[in-house]
Design a protein around this motif. Structure first.
Motif, PDB file in Angstrom:
ATOM      1  N   SER A  44       0.810  -1.220   0.000  1.00  0.00           N
ATOM      2  CA  SER A  44       0.000   0.000   0.000  1.00  0.00           C
ATOM      3  C   SER A  44       0.843   1.268   0.000  1.00  0.00           C
ATOM      4  CB  SER A  44      -0.959  -0.007   1.197  1.00  0.00           C
ATOM      5  OG  SER A  44      -1.961  -0.988   1.001  1.00  0.00           O
ATOM      6  N   ASN A  45       2.153   1.116   0.065  1.00  0.00           N
ATOM      7  CA  ASN A  45       3.060   2.256  -0.056  1.00  0.00           C
ATOM      8  C   ASN A  45       3.138   2.779  -1.486  1.00  0.00           C
ATOM      9  OD1 ASN A  45       4.497  -0.409  -0.323  1.00  0.00           O
ATOM     10  ND2 ASN A  45       6.111   0.932  -1.115  1.00  0.00           N
ATOM     11  N   ILE A  46       2.783   1.976  -2.451  1.00  0.00           N
ATOM     12  CA  ILE A  46       2.945   2.360  -3.855  1.00  0.00           C
ATOM     13  C   ILE A  46       1.913   3.413  -4.248  1.00  0.00           C
ATOM     14  CG2 ILE A  46       2.915   1.527  -6.240  1.00  0.00           C
ATOM     15  CD1 ILE A  46       3.979  -1.153  -5.132  1.00  0.00           C
ATOM     16  N   TYR A  47       2.388   4.408  -4.968  1.00  0.00           N
ATOM     17  CA  TYR A  47       1.564   5.537  -5.381  1.00  0.00           C
ATOM     18  C   TYR A  47       1.915   5.898  -6.815  1.00  0.00           C
ATOM     19  CZ  TYR A  47      -0.375  10.227  -5.495  1.00  0.00           C
ATOM     20  OH  TYR A  47      -1.093  11.341  -5.831  1.00  0.00           O
ATOM     21  N   PRO A  48       0.920   6.232  -7.615  1.00  0.00           N
ATOM     22  CA  PRO A  48      -0.520   6.202  -7.366  1.00  0.00           C
ATOM     23  C   PRO A  48      -1.064   4.773  -7.479  1.00  0.00           C
ATOM     24  CG  PRO A  48      -0.130   6.958  -9.595  1.00  0.00           C
ATOM     25  CD  PRO A  48       1.233   6.757  -8.960  1.00  0.00           C
ATOM     26  N   HIS A  77      -3.677   2.782   0.853  1.00  0.00           N
ATOM     27  CA  HIS A  77      -2.618   3.789   0.901  1.00  0.00           C
ATOM     28  C   HIS A  77      -2.757   4.709   2.111  1.00  0.00           C
ATOM     29  CE1 HIS A  77       0.735   5.966  -0.771  1.00  0.00           C
ATOM     30  NE2 HIS A  77       0.055   7.104  -0.746  1.00  0.00           N
ATOM     31  N   ASP A  78      -3.973   5.021   2.504  1.00  0.00           N
ATOM     32  CA  ASP A  78      -4.179   5.908   3.657  1.00  0.00           C
ATOM     33  C   ASP A  78      -3.600   5.309   4.939  1.00  0.00           C
ATOM     34  OD1 ASP A  78      -5.390   7.837   2.108  1.00  0.00           O
ATOM     35  OD2 ASP A  78      -7.433   7.243   2.632  1.00  0.00           O
ATOM     36  N   LYS A  83       1.042   5.350   8.873  1.00  0.00           N
ATOM     37  CA  LYS A  83       2.213   4.685   9.456  1.00  0.00           C
ATOM     38  C   LYS A  83       3.465   5.564   9.361  1.00  0.00           C
ATOM     39  CE  LYS A  83       4.858   1.199  10.829  1.00  0.00           C
ATOM     40  NZ  LYS A  83       4.822   0.644  12.159  1.00  0.00           N
ATOM     41  N   ILE A  84       3.631   6.265   8.246  1.00  0.00           N
ATOM     42  CA  ILE A  84       4.865   7.043   8.031  1.00  0.00           C
ATOM     43  C   ILE A  84       4.691   8.533   8.377  1.00  0.00           C
ATOM     44  CG2 ILE A  84       5.751   5.434   6.318  1.00  0.00           C
ATOM     45  CD1 ILE A  84       4.703   8.724   5.000  1.00  0.00           C
ATOM     46  N   GLU A  85       3.528   8.884   8.917  1.00  0.00           N
ATOM     47  CA  GLU A  85       3.225  10.284   9.221  1.00  0.00           C
ATOM     48  C   GLU A  85       4.357  10.929  10.027  1.00  0.00           C
ATOM     49  OE1 GLU A  85      -0.544  12.886  10.862  1.00  0.00           O
ATOM     50  OE2 GLU A  85      -0.471  10.751  11.265  1.00  0.00           O
ATOM     51  N   GLY A  86       4.742  12.141   9.594  1.00  0.00           N
ATOM     52  CA  GLY A  86       5.831  12.868  10.223  1.00  0.00           C
ATOM     53  C   GLY A  86       7.185  12.582   9.590  1.00  0.00           C
ATOM     54  N   GLY A 175       8.398   3.456  -5.114  1.00  0.00           N
ATOM     55  CA  GLY A 175       6.968   3.214  -5.116  1.00  0.00           C
ATOM     56  C   GLY A 175       6.154   4.319  -4.484  1.00  0.00           C
ATOM     57  N   CYS A 176       6.632   4.912  -3.404  1.00  0.00           N
ATOM     58  CA  CYS A 176       5.828   5.934  -2.738  1.00  0.00           C
ATOM     59  C   CYS A 176       5.976   7.283  -3.430  1.00  0.00           C
ATOM     60  CB  CYS A 176       6.179   6.040  -1.258  1.00  0.00           C
ATOM     61  SG  CYS A 176       7.709   6.904  -0.874  1.00  0.00           S
ATOM     62  N   GLU A 177       5.032   8.151  -3.153  1.00  0.00           N
ATOM     63  CA  GLU A 177       5.049   9.468  -3.789  1.00  0.00           C
ATOM     64  C   GLU A 177       6.278  10.276  -3.402  1.00  0.00           C
ATOM     65  OE1 GLU A 177       1.521   9.838  -0.828  1.00  0.00           O
ATOM     66  OE2 GLU A 177       2.658   8.219  -1.743  1.00  0.00           O
ATOM     67  N   PHE A 178       6.905   9.929  -2.284  1.00  0.00           N
ATOM     68  CA  PHE A 178       8.070  10.684  -1.829  1.00  0.00           C
ATOM     69  C   PHE A 178       9.343  10.237  -2.536  1.00  0.00           C
ATOM     70  CE2 PHE A 178       4.943  10.099   1.573  1.00  0.00           C
ATOM     71  CZ  PHE A 178       4.439  11.404   1.596  1.00  0.00           C
TER      72      PHE A 178
END
Length: 186
Positions: A44-48, A77-78, A83-86, A175-178
């Motif tokens: 679920s880390n993958i975006y979009p 994804h939410d 989980k990675i917030e911050g 994979g993630c948007e970052f």
């Protein structure tokens, strides 16, 4: 369980698969060790979400090539963002990535337990961009984790060969948007 230790025939292992290309050489290695594999796709880390679907479609090709079943978990994804917030601005390979590994390995550990599968591991270690020791230090806190550094023994180069042979899409970001590549500024 040691990493490259031969196992009894028919020893079942759940393989967390980050994508098709990384799975190829990992599957070969696990077969050589003697595991019977069930592939697991959550990520679920993958975006979009369209990218998540595309990577799953490529994994299906790998599953068909090796005649392996794939367990697919729904995209959330939410929950990964929570989980990675911050840590959204963390440098690649730092705190956010460790939290992401924790998230995906926890998903795999739960799936393995729910299915009565004693062992699990991840294809994440095949990437030269991922620190295997970080992955292992997280995974070893979970029952049944088997630490295998799939980049060793030419694993990454073999994944490239197999990806070409199977005509697989190879993504250009984790994979993630970052981790999305920044557009060039000309």
């Amino acid at each position: 369980m040691k990493s490259d230790q031969k196992v009894e025939p028919k020893t079942l292992l759940l393989l967390h698969c980050c994508c098709g290309p990384c799975s190829t050489s990992s599957i070969e290695r696990l077969h050589d060790i003697g595991y019977e594999i069930q592939m697991f796709y959550s990520n679920s880390n993958i975006y979009p979400e369209a990218e998540w679907k595309k990577r799953y479609e490529e994994l299906v090709k790998v599953g068909e090539h090796f005649s392996l079943p794939i367990i697919k978990k729904e995209y959330h994804h939410d929950s990964w963002l929570k989980k990675i917030e911050g840590h959204e601005k963390d440098q690649e390979g730092k705190g956010r990535c460790a939290l992401c590994f924790e998230y995906n390995l926890q998903e795999a550990a739960i799936e393995a337990k729910n299915r009565g599968i004693s062992y699990f591991t991840t294809t994440l270690s095949v990437s030269p961009h991922k620190k295997s020791l970080t992955i292992f230090s997280i995974g070893e806190k979970k029952d049944g984790f088997v630490p295998i550094d799939f980049k060793k023994k030419g694993g990454f180069m073999r994944s490239i060969e197999l990806s070409k042979m199977l005509n697989l899409y190879r993504q250009d970001y984790c994979g993630c948007e970052f981790s999305l590549p920044k557009p060039s500024q000309e």
